[in-house]
Design a protein around this motif. Structure first.
Motif, mmCIF file in Angstrom:
data_model
loop_
_atom_site.group_PDB
_atom_site.id
_atom_site.type_symbol
_atom_site.label_atom_id
_atom_site.label_comp_id
_atom_site.label_asym_id
_atom_site.label_seq_id
_atom_site.Cartn_x
_atom_site.Cartn_y
_atom_site.Cartn_z
ATOM 1 N N ALA A 167 64.755 70.901 -3.057
ATOM 2 C CA ALA A 167 65.037 69.462 -3.126
ATOM 3 C C ALA A 167 63.769 68.747 -3.560
ATOM 4 C CB ALA A 167 65.516 68.957 -1.769
ATOM 5 N N ARG A 168 63.786 67.436 -3.434
ATOM 6 C CA ARG A 168 62.607 66.621 -3.758
ATOM 7 C C ARG A 168 62.306 65.722 -2.567
ATOM 8 N NH1 ARG A 168 60.229 67.296 -8.659
ATOM 9 N NH2 ARG A 168 61.543 68.652 -9.921
ATOM 10 N N LEU A 169 61.022 65.414 -2.381
ATOM 11 C CA LEU A 169 60.655 64.533 -1.265
ATOM 12 C C LEU A 169 61.321 63.163 -1.409
ATOM 13 C CD1 LEU A 169 56.866 65.353 -0.730
ATOM 14 C CD2 LEU A 169 58.861 66.325 0.438
ATOM 15 N N SER A 170 61.609 62.777 -2.650
ATOM 16 C CA SER A 170 62.275 61.488 -2.874
ATOM 17 C C SER A 170 63.730 61.507 -2.406
ATOM 18 C CB SER A 170 62.203 61.118 -4.356
ATOM 19 O OG SER A 170 62.597 62.219 -5.156
ATOM 20 N N ASP A 171 64.242 62.697 -2.020
ATOM 21 C CA ASP A 171 65.601 62.775 -1.460
ATOM 22 C C ASP A 171 65.641 62.345 0.008
ATOM 23 O OD1 ASP A 171 66.560 63.796 -3.870
ATOM 24 O OD2 ASP A 171 66.253 65.880 -3.257
ATOM 25 N N MET A 172 64.487 62.137 0.618
ATOM 26 C CA MET A 172 64.481 61.721 2.025
ATOM 27 C C MET A 172 65.185 60.372 2.177
ATOM 28 S SD MET A 172 60.953 62.871 3.913
ATOM 29 C CE MET A 172 59.749 62.173 2.822
ATOM 30 N N ILE A 173 66.010 60.249 3.220
ATOM 31 C CA ILE A 173 66.717 58.985 3.468
ATOM 32 C C ILE A 173 65.715 57.921 3.897
ATOM 33 C CG2 ILE A 173 68.435 57.848 4.935
ATOM 34 C CD1 ILE A 173 69.909 60.593 5.062
ATOM 35 N N PHE A 174 64.828 58.269 4.826
ATOM 36 C CA PHE A 174 63.762 57.369 5.263
ATOM 37 C C PHE A 174 62.431 57.915 4.756
ATOM 38 C CE2 PHE A 174 67.156 56.754 8.343
ATOM 39 C CZ PHE A 174 67.282 55.378 8.336
ATOM 40 N N SER A 175 61.649 57.056 4.076
ATOM 41 C CA SER A 175 60.351 57.457 3.528
ATOM 42 C C SER A 175 59.340 57.649 4.660
ATOM 43 C CB SER A 175 59.848 56.382 2.576
ATOM 44 O OG SER A 175 59.513 55.213 3.317
ATOM 45 N N VAL A 176 58.212 58.256 4.329
ATOM 46 C CA VAL A 176 57.158 58.447 5.325
ATOM 47 C C VAL A 176 56.716 57.113 5.940
ATOM 48 C CG1 VAL A 176 54.756 59.180 5.634
ATOM 49 C CG2 VAL A 176 56.380 60.674 4.436
ATOM 50 N N PRO A 177 56.424 56.073 5.157
ATOM 51 C CA PRO A 177 56.033 54.798 5.800
ATOM 52 C C PRO A 177 57.133 54.221 6.698
ATOM 53 C CG PRO A 177 55.420 54.792 3.483
ATOM 54 C CD PRO A 177 56.259 56.016 3.694
ATOM 55 N N GLU A 178 58.390 54.342 6.279
ATOM 56 C CA GLU A 178 59.490 53.849 7.128
ATOM 57 C C GLU A 178 59.552 54.630 8.439
ATOM 58 O OE1 GLU A 178 63.027 52.235 4.244
ATOM 59 O OE2 GLU A 178 62.618 54.386 4.123
ATOM 60 N N LEU A 179 59.379 55.957 8.362
ATOM 61 C CA LEU A 179 59.431 56.779 9.576
ATOM 62 C C LEU A 179 58.318 56.404 10.541
ATOM 63 C CD1 LEU A 179 60.183 60.270 7.986
ATOM 64 C CD2 LEU A 179 61.780 58.857 9.310
ATOM 65 N N ILE A 180 57.101 56.247 10.011
ATOM 66 C CA ILE A 180 55.961 55.913 10.881
ATOM 67 C C ILE A 180 56.173 54.542 11.518
ATOM 68 C CG2 ILE A 180 53.488 55.381 10.897
ATOM 69 C CD1 ILE A 180 53.190 57.533 8.687
ATOM 70 N N ALA A 181 56.630 53.580 10.729
ATOM 71 C CA ALA A 181 56.877 52.234 11.273
ATOM 72 C C ALA A 181 57.921 52.302 12.390
ATOM 73 C CB ALA A 181 57.324 51.296 10.159
ATOM 74 N N CYS A 182 59.010 53.022 12.163
ATOM 75 C CA CYS A 182 60.062 53.136 13.192
ATOM 76 C C CYS A 182 59.550 53.848 14.435
ATOM 77 C CB CYS A 182 61.269 53.892 12.632
ATOM 78 S SG CYS A 182 62.195 52.963 11.414
ATOM 79 N N LEU A 183 58.879 54.990 14.231
ATOM 80 C CA LEU A 183 58.405 55.770 15.379
ATOM 81 C C LEU A 183 57.410 54.963 16.206
ATOM 82 C CD1 LEU A 183 58.530 58.567 16.766
ATOM 83 C CD2 LEU A 183 56.654 59.288 15.258
ATOM 84 N N SER A 184 56.589 54.168 15.533
ATOM 85 C CA SER A 184 55.549 53.402 16.237
ATOM 86 C C SER A 184 56.128 52.233 17.024
ATOM 87 C CB SER A 184 54.487 52.895 15.250
ATOM 88 O OG SER A 184 54.954 51.750 14.554
ATOM 89 N N ALA A 185 57.425 51.996 16.900
ATOM 90 C CA ALA A 185 58.076 50.999 17.757
ATOM 91 C C ALA A 185 58.336 51.571 19.152
ATOM 92 C CB ALA A 185 59.399 50.546 17.128
ATOM 93 N N PHE A 186 58.304 52.913 19.255
ATOM 94 C CA PHE A 186 58.621 53.579 20.528
ATOM 95 C C PHE A 186 57.417 54.247 21.184
ATOM 96 C CE2 PHE A 186 62.486 53.726 17.907
ATOM 97 C CZ PHE A 186 63.366 53.075 18.754
ATOM 98 N N TYR A 187 56.379 54.519 20.394
ATOM 99 C CA TYR A 187 55.218 55.258 20.893
ATOM 100 C C TYR A 187 53.944 54.629 20.352
ATOM 101 C CZ TYR A 187 58.659 58.944 21.788
ATOM 102 O OH TYR A 187 59.745 59.661 22.231
ATOM 103 N N HIS A 188 52.867 54.738 21.153
ATOM 104 C CA HIS A 188 51.534 54.444 20.636
ATOM 105 C C HIS A 188 51.060 55.709 19.931
ATOM 106 C CE1 HIS A 188 51.899 51.341 23.743
ATOM 107 N NE2 HIS A 188 50.926 50.693 23.141
#
Ligand code: MN
Length: 230
Positions: A167-188
Motif C-alpha cells: 500500500a502507500r502511506l497516503s492510504d492512511m485514513i488519519f495522517s500522522v499529524p491528525e493521529l498525534i493531535a487526537c492522541l494528545s487529547a487523551f495523554y500527555h
C-alpha cells in the motif's frame, strides 16, 4: 529507598547513525487506519475519530530477532506499520504543530493473536490478550524526522519472500499529524512514546520457520524470524 529486585532498564531502539538509543516509555497503536484493512476485518471505514490501544514497553522486540511462535494462540498475524517516535512533550497539540513532537520514524510489526483479539471483540471484552504480549511490538532502527517525511511512500510486507501487504502511506485514513493531535487529547505525550499508525490490508497468519520483512521507502526495513513454539 532500596528495591526488592533490580528495576529493569526500559527497552531501547537504535537511532540510525547515532550512538544514543531511544528509550521506550509507552507504546500506542491505532486501529483500522487503512480503509481496505478495515473492510477485511469486517468494518466499514470511517473518519469519525481514530481509536487507540496500547502495548506495554516490555513487548518491544528488536528487528532481526528470532522469536518463538507466541503462546496461547493458533492464529498469530503480522501487521506491517509505520511507527512514529515521539521526541518532545505534546498535550492537546494542534495538528499543525504535531510534527514538532516527532523525533523520527521506523518500520514495525504490530504482532496480533487474531483469534484472541476477535474472540474478545465479539464478547465485548478488552483486546489486551490479543495485542499486548511478549515480542508483539517489533521495531527497526529509527530514522530522524529530518531525513524522512511520511507522504506517498510504499509500505510493504513479505512473508517468506511473497508480497502480502502492499500500500502507500497516503492510504492512511488519519495522517500522522491528525493521529498525534487526537492522541494528545487523551495523554500527555512524552519523549520515548511510540505510535504504531495502523496496518494496510493483507494481514495474515505466521508459522514456525517464517521470515517476515517489512519495508517503507526511505526507512530501515524491519525483519523477524519465527521459531518453534515453546
Ligand atoms: Mn495494527
Amino acid at each position: 529507598m532500596t528495591l526488592l529486585f533490580d528495576l529493569p532498564a526500559n527497552p531501547c531502539v537504535p537511532v540510525l547513525g547515532e550512538a544514543a538509543a531511544f528509550p521506550v516509555r509507552r507504546v500506542f497503536c491505532v486501529g483500522r487506519n487503512y480503509a481496505a484493512h478495515a473492510r477485511e476485518m469486517g468494518f466499514a471505514p470511517d473518519r469519525d475519530a481514530p481509536f487507540f490501544f496500547t502495548k506495554s514497553a516490555w513487548t518491544i522486540c528488536p528487528s532481526g530477532a528470532t522469536i518463538p511462535y507466541p503462546p496461547g494462540t493458533e492464529n498469530c498475524h503480522y501487521e506491517m506499520e509505520l511507527v512514529v517516535a515521539i521526541g518532545a512533550p505534546a498535550f492537546r497539540i494542534a495538528e499543525a504543530e504535531a510534527p514538532s513532537a516527532v523525533l523520527g520514524y521506523a518500520c514495525g510489526f504490530d504482532m496480533t493473536r487474531r483469534d484472541l483479539q476477535n474472540a474478545a471483540r465479539d464478547q465485548g471484552r478488552p483486546w489486551d490478550c490479543g495485542k499486548d504480549f511478549e515480542n508483539a511490538a517489533v521495531i527497526a532502527p529509527i530514522t530522524r524526522a529530518a531525513h524522512f517525511d511520511p507522504r506517498e511512500q510504499a509500505i510493504r510486507l513479505t512473508r517468506n519472500g511473497t508480497v502480502k501487504q502492499d500500500a502507500r502511506l497516503s492510504d492512511m485514513i488519519f495522517s500522522v499529524p491528525e493521529l498525534i493531535a487526537c492522541l494528545s487529547a487523551f495523554y500527555h505525550l512524552q519523549p520515548g512514546d511510540l505510535l504504531y499508525t495502523g496496518t494496510p490490508a493483507g494481514v495474515g497468519p505466521i508459522a514456525p520457520g517464517d521470515r517476515l520483512a517489512g519495508t517503507i521507502d526511505g526507512l530501515t526495513p524491519v525483519e523477524l524470524a519465527i521459531g518453534a513454539a515453546e
